[in-house]
Design an enzyme around this catalytic site. Structure first.
Site: not given
Ligand code: DX5
Ligand code: ZN
Length: 227
Positions: A17, A41, A43, A45, A74, A76, A144, A150-151, A182-184, A205
């Site tokens: 991402s 990926h 993102d 927003m 993605h 959002m 998700m 947020f990342g 996706d996420g963490g 991240s």
């Molecule tokens: C969150 C995004 C994710 C995010 C993932 O809103 O959709 O794609 O950037 O970031 P990490 O891997 O840092 O959780």
């Molecule tokens: Zn995403």
């Protein structure tokens, strides 16, 4: 603009991402991890569906000059349908919308009509039943593992029950649907998600915030493949 093939459904894929990348040198950063990128990926927003704003079609246009990878966008956004054509024209290959915004069947049909590969996303607190009716209409289900916006947030392990449920249903129905988380996602959580049934791993991240993003992506893939 012709689409880039997503590759065979169900295969383990890494989708870095770019949200966690340094936007001041985005092209270089994307090129540096190209060898370990299956899908890129992106993102998007809108400051409305999520409390943050990020990037849109102009960045996709720019990145397209530097990468031949599948662009997994993605969205959002509360009104993604207004932008499908713009994303397609910019070089997006797939667009994923959120089930929480409603009007799902019509939006999926519109996205496909534009020539996009079609994805549906669910937030951590949206049950599998909200997306299940659309399995026959999508190419990708994104579950998700953080609340979007947020990342750098922590993986919500409770979502794994839903991942298992989705994997079972995808297999039972025999539909060609990729299952993305996706996420963490990092070296600790990627094997957990793969064991639960996910086959596409988004990571921001855990790749771009590391001193050597290419090595980080390689190690993420290695641990995920062992799961
Ligand atoms: C969150 C995004 C994710 C995010 C993932 O809103 O959709 O794609 O950037 O970031 P990490 O891997 O840092 O959780
Ligand atoms: Zn995403």
């Amino acid at each position: 603009m012709t689409s880039i093939d997503a590759g065979p459904t169900g295969r383990l894929r890494l989708a870095p991402s770019i949200l966690a990348a340094d936007f001041g040198s985005l092209a270089e950063q994307v090129r540096a991890i190209d060898d370990e990128t299956d899908w890129l990926h992106v993102d998007v927003m809108d400051g409305h569906f999520v409390p943050n704003v990020s990037i849109g079609p102009p960045v996709v246009t720019s990145l397209r000059r530097y990468s031949d990878r599948f662009f997994d966008c993605h969205l959002m956004m509360t009104e993604p349908g207004r932008y499908f054509e713009a994303f397609k024209a910019a070089g997006a290959d797939g667009c994923t919308i959120h089930v929480e915004i409603g009007d799902t069947a019509a939006l999926l049909t519109e996205a496909r009509a534009v020539g996009l590969r079609v994805g549906l996303a669910a937030n951590p607190d949206s049950p599998f039943a909200t997306v299940a009716p659309f399995l026959g209409q999508i190419d990708l289900l994104l579950l998700m593992t953080v609340f979007p916006g947020f990342g750098g947030q922590s993986f919500i392990g409770e979502v794994m029950g839903k991942v298992t449920e989705a994997r079972r249903e995808i297999d039972v129905q025999g539909v060609a649907v990729d299952l993305e988380v996706d996420g963490g996602i990092d070296e600790r959580t990627a094997p957990v998600a793969v064991a639960a049934g996910a086959n596409v791993l988004v990571a921001g991240s855990a790749i771009f915030s590391r001193p050597d993003p290419l090595a980080a992506a390689r190690s993420l893939r290695r641990v995920a493949m062992k799961a």
